[in-house]
Design a protein around this motif. Structure first.
Motif, short mmCIF file in Angstrom:
data_model
loop_
_atom_site.label_atom_id
_atom_site.label_comp_id
_atom_site.label_asym_id
_atom_site.label_seq_id
_atom_site.Cartn_x
_atom_site.Cartn_y
_atom_site.Cartn_z
N ASN A 330 104.48 -18.43 33.47
CA ASN A 330 103.98 -17.09 33.80
C ASN A 330 103.25 -16.52 32.58
N ILE A 331 101.95 -16.41 32.68
CA ILE A 331 101.14 -15.89 31.59
C ILE A 331 101.11 -14.37 31.60
N GLY A 332 101.11 -13.79 32.79
CA GLY A 332 101.01 -12.35 32.92
C GLY A 332 99.59 -11.90 33.18
N HIS A 333 99.44 -10.61 33.39
CA HIS A 333 98.13 -10.04 33.66
C HIS A 333 97.23 -10.13 32.44
N LEU A 334 96.03 -10.66 32.64
CA LEU A 334 95.02 -10.70 31.58
C LEU A 334 93.99 -9.61 31.83
N SER A 335 93.68 -8.84 30.82
CA SER A 335 92.70 -7.78 30.99
C SER A 335 91.31 -8.39 31.17
N PRO A 336 90.45 -7.76 31.98
CA PRO A 336 89.08 -8.27 32.17
C PRO A 336 88.33 -8.42 30.85
N PHE A 337 88.62 -7.55 29.88
CA PHE A 337 87.94 -7.64 28.58
C PHE A 337 88.28 -8.95 27.88
N PHE A 363 88.51 -23.93 19.99
CA PHE A 363 88.66 -23.28 21.29
C PHE A 363 90.14 -23.04 21.61
N CYS A 364 90.99 -24.03 21.36
CA CYS A 364 92.42 -23.88 21.62
C CYS A 364 93.02 -22.77 20.77
N SER A 365 92.61 -22.70 19.50
CA SER A 365 93.10 -21.66 18.59
C SER A 365 92.69 -20.28 19.10
N PHE A 366 91.45 -20.17 19.55
CA PHE A 366 90.96 -18.89 20.05
C PHE A 366 91.71 -18.48 21.32
N THR A 367 92.00 -19.47 22.19
CA THR A 367 92.74 -19.18 23.43
C THR A 367 94.13 -18.66 23.11
N ILE A 368 94.81 -19.30 22.15
CA ILE A 368 96.15 -18.84 21.75
C ILE A 368 96.06 -17.41 21.19
N PHE A 369 95.01 -17.13 20.45
CA PHE A 369 94.81 -15.80 19.89
C PHE A 369 94.66 -14.76 21.01
N ILE A 370 93.93 -15.11 22.05
CA ILE A 370 93.74 -14.20 23.19
C ILE A 370 95.07 -13.93 23.89
N LEU A 371 95.88 -14.99 24.08
CA LEU A 371 97.20 -14.81 24.70
C LEU A 371 98.08 -13.92 23.84
N PHE A 372 97.98 -14.07 22.52
CA PHE A 372 98.75 -13.22 21.61
C PHE A 372 98.31 -11.76 21.75
N LEU A 373 96.99 -11.54 21.82
CA LEU A 373 96.49 -10.18 21.99
C LEU A 373 97.00 -9.57 23.30
N ASN A 374 97.04 -10.40 24.36
CA ASN A 374 97.49 -9.92 25.65
C ASN A 374 98.95 -9.46 25.59
N LEU A 376 100.39 -8.40 22.97
CA LEU A 376 100.44 -7.26 22.05
C LEU A 376 100.30 -5.95 22.80
N PHE A 377 99.64 -5.98 23.95
CA PHE A 377 99.41 -4.76 24.72
C PHE A 377 100.66 -4.28 25.43
N ARG A 425 106.25 -11.41 36.90
CA ARG A 425 105.11 -12.30 36.69
C ARG A 425 103.93 -11.55 36.10
N TYR A 426 103.71 -10.33 36.55
CA TYR A 426 102.62 -9.50 36.03
C TYR A 426 102.79 -9.29 34.52
N TRP A 427 104.03 -9.16 34.07
CA TRP A 427 104.32 -8.98 32.65
C TRP A 427 104.37 -10.30 31.88
N GLY A 428 104.35 -11.42 32.58
CA GLY A 428 104.40 -12.71 31.91
C GLY A 428 105.79 -13.11 31.47
N ILE A 429 106.80 -12.68 32.24
CA ILE A 429 108.19 -13.02 31.92
C ILE A 429 108.54 -14.38 32.55
N ASN A 430 109.20 -15.24 31.79
CA ASN A 430 109.62 -16.54 32.30
C ASN A 430 111.14 -16.70 32.32
N ASP A 431 111.82 -16.08 31.36
CA ASP A 431 113.27 -16.19 31.25
C ASP A 431 113.93 -14.84 31.47
#
Length: 610
Positions: A330-337, A363-374, A376-377, A425-431
């Motif tokens: 579960n990744i959670g909601h990703l903002s359109p930005f 590219f993989c590093s940048f993707t992980i960074f985006i998930l971290f930013l997500n 963070l919100f 799931r919207y929040w990206g919770i898995n456990d």
């Protein structure tokens, strides 16, 4: 026509029919009818009387937006308090659908040939792996069929007019099925290819896709609001229409490219990622095609029901094998930005041709960074009363301590059983660390199966559990309960959650009878008076049988949440309870069928989660 107008015995035609609703057409306007156990047939005519009203699904933002789905089909109104009478119908669409409904009751035939979903194990099995799209008549199936036809029937140019005959037949087939979007898209591609072949015109992939989009908008004007439009648009932007290389290295690179392109969209719409989705697709697609091809060849033969039942069961069992190695995150909601940033970076990376390994690493590093930013919100520590009508589902999340606790997972009448699961799931919770069930009434636990199915639940504490205190990564939970009460509501487990900065009191469905027993308990009184309760979840949805004045005075919360609404014969919360809260100067918030009230425990602010 507008809301409030009355339809007086007007003639309408059914254009879509499912188990739970019917879409009818009157002049050029479409109407939605809510019909339980609907058995009406597409093409059938009716006389209908009723009042026109706006469509209001009253669903949470994190649930499937049925209202928006209807809007994309140009359906904006419903008929309520209606009377519907079938009249004699002899049009070809009705007779065709009447025949297939009566003759064919097999999931494979209905889905592969007539593009209808029958409720059953086939759909559920594919949905569980996130690959239900493989059951659609997709480009892969059409490609394999085209290869077969071109190698056999269309091998010689003299059969060129046979192609035209088949095109006419396919168009008539689409007409009978009322031009379903996915099949129509694929067949438009076939028509364009055949036209180019007849006229000896080389049509590029990008030109073909542009023509398909225009034609689909012509057939369905609101097509651009459909998810298929987004996928087509992304395909046009990222895939090279000029390169037709077919060696294995190019195919693997294109597979990796497709993964990078489409996974973000899948996550954006589903909030989760099946890690082996593409791998499953490679192994399952050929088998689905074989089933499709066999169905296509033999569906019309008499007495083949046993064969298709066997074929369906083989397909289900084969797909089910992959569930043992399925990993869903579960990744959670990703903002359109963030999605826009991702595709901008991907586009730049694909344009640069050198240093493939380095580009993939960046590219993989940048993707992980985006998930971290997500992540963070997300707020640091929140408690949400999920909008479940006259039920109760409370979610506590502490991002810093990595703790997720559910206090009841129930849903009231008129609400699905997936609300808590959808929000998690919207929040990206898995456990989920703990699920506490206050008592054995369905409106407090009927969503537990969905929670266990989609998440790793470490502990489920039912009201029969005798433990009374927990330390969960520094969070203290104290619980209290009466035993062997005649009223199951009075067996509710009371919970005090102490986070260090805030104290939450959850009442279950305790009645005034049970409240008085706790009021008389000096140890309970002493503990409550030593705490400052920030938030109290009012008992029994605000019923007048709970929340006595003495009880509210004892708990003395700063704020109160009430999970209740007016629904059928249940009128929650009761005015007597609200008056009690007002007299004690306690601010309260009611879910009322639309609100997901949330307390930010760090700032002590309350907001509606939208």
């Amino acid at each position: 026509m507008k809301s409030g107008d009355y339809l007086n015995n007007v003639e309408v035609t059914a254009i879509k029919s499912t188990n739970s609703y019917l879409i009818v057409k009157y002049n050029n306007t479409y109407f939605y009818l809510n019909i339980f156990n609907n058995t009406h047939i597409v093409g059938q005519k009716f006389n209908i009387s009723g009042t026109i009203g706006a469509i209001d699904s009253k669903q949470n933002f994190f649930n499937f937006d049925f209202q928006n789905y209807l809007w994309t089909q140009n359906i904006h109104q419903q008929v309520i308090d209606y009377k519907i009478d079938a009249i004699e119908t002899n049009n070809i669409i009705f007779l065709f659908n009447k025949y297939i409904v009566k003759k064919f009751n097999n999931e494979l035939i209905q889905k592969f040939i007539f593009h209808n979903y029958l409720p059953g194990d086939l759909k559920n099995t594919f949905n569980s792996l996130g690959i239900s799209y493989l059951l659609n008549l997709s480009g892969l199936n059409i490609f394999l069929i085209s290869v077969f036809l071109n190698k056999t029937i269309f091998r010689f140019k003299k059969n060129i007019y046979l192609k035209m005959v088949i095109d006419v037949f396919l168009f008539f087939y689409l007409f009978l099925l009322k031009f379903p979007l996915i099949i129509t898209r694929v067949f438009f591609g076939i028509y364009i290819n055949n036209f180019g072949y007849l006229k000896k015109i080389k049509i590029s992939k990008i030109t073909k896709n542009c023509i398909i989009i225009v034609l689909l908008v012509f057939v369905q004007p609101l097509f651009f609001l459909n998810i298929t439009f987004i996928f087509l648009l992304v395909t046009l932007i990222f895939f090279d229409s000029k390169n037709n290389n077919s060696n294995w290295k190019f195919i693997l690179i294109n597979l990796l490219k497709a993964t990078m392109i489409f996974i973000p969209l899948q996550i954006y719409y589903d909030w989760k990622w099946h890690v082996f989705d593409e791998f499953f697709q490679l192994l399952i697609s050929p088998f689905v095609f074989v089933c499709y091809f066999l169905t296509f060849l033999f569906w019309w033969l008499p007495n083949v029901e046993t064969f298709f039942i066997f074929l369906k069961n083989v397909l289900i069992n084969y797909v089910h094998l992959f569930s043992y190695i399925d990993i869903c995150w579960n990744i959670g909601h990703l903002s359109p930005f963030l999605i826009f940033l991702y595709y901008l970076f991907l586009y730049a990376l694909l344009k640069y041709k050198k240093y493939l390994i380095l580009r993939i690493a960046i590219f993989c590093s940048f993707t992980i960074f985006i998930l971290f930013l997500n992540r963070l919100f997300l707020p640091e520590e929140i408690l949400t009363m999920v909008n479940v009508g006259n039920g109760q589902s409370i979610i506590y999340i502490n991002k810093v301590k990595h703790v997720t606790i559910l206090f009841d997972v129930g849903n009231g009448q008129g609400f699905g059983k997936t609300n808590a699961a959808d929000l998690l799931r919207y929040w990206g919770i898995n456990d989920i660390d703990y699920v506490f069930i206050s008592h054995n009434h369905e409106d407090h636990y009927n969503g537990i199966n969905k929670i266990k199915e989609e998440f790793h639940v470490k502990n489920i504490i039912k009201r029969e559990n005798t433990q009374s205190e927990w330390n969960i990564n520094g969070l203290i939970l104290k619980t209290f309960k009466l035993t062997k009460q005649k009223d199951e509501n009075d067996n509710s487990r009371l919970i005090i959650l102490m986070t260090g900065k805030s104290n939450i009191f959850i009442s279950g469905d305790l009645t005034k009878v049970g409240e008085q027993q706790f009021i008389n308990d000096t140890n309970f009184q002493k503990l409550i008076k030593s705490l400052n309760i920030d938030l109290m979840i009012i008992g029994h949805h605000g019923s007048k049988t709970s929340s006595s004045d003495d009880w509210i005075k004892l708990i003395n919360p700063l704020y109160a949440f009430i999970s209740g609404t007016d629904h059928n014969n249940l009128h929650f919360p009761n005015s007597e309870t609200l008056e009690t809260l007002k007299n004690n100067n306690i601010q309260y918030w009611i879910s009322q069928n639309i609100h997901n009230w949330t307390l930010d425990l760090q700032t002590k602010s309350i907001f509606d989660l939208k």
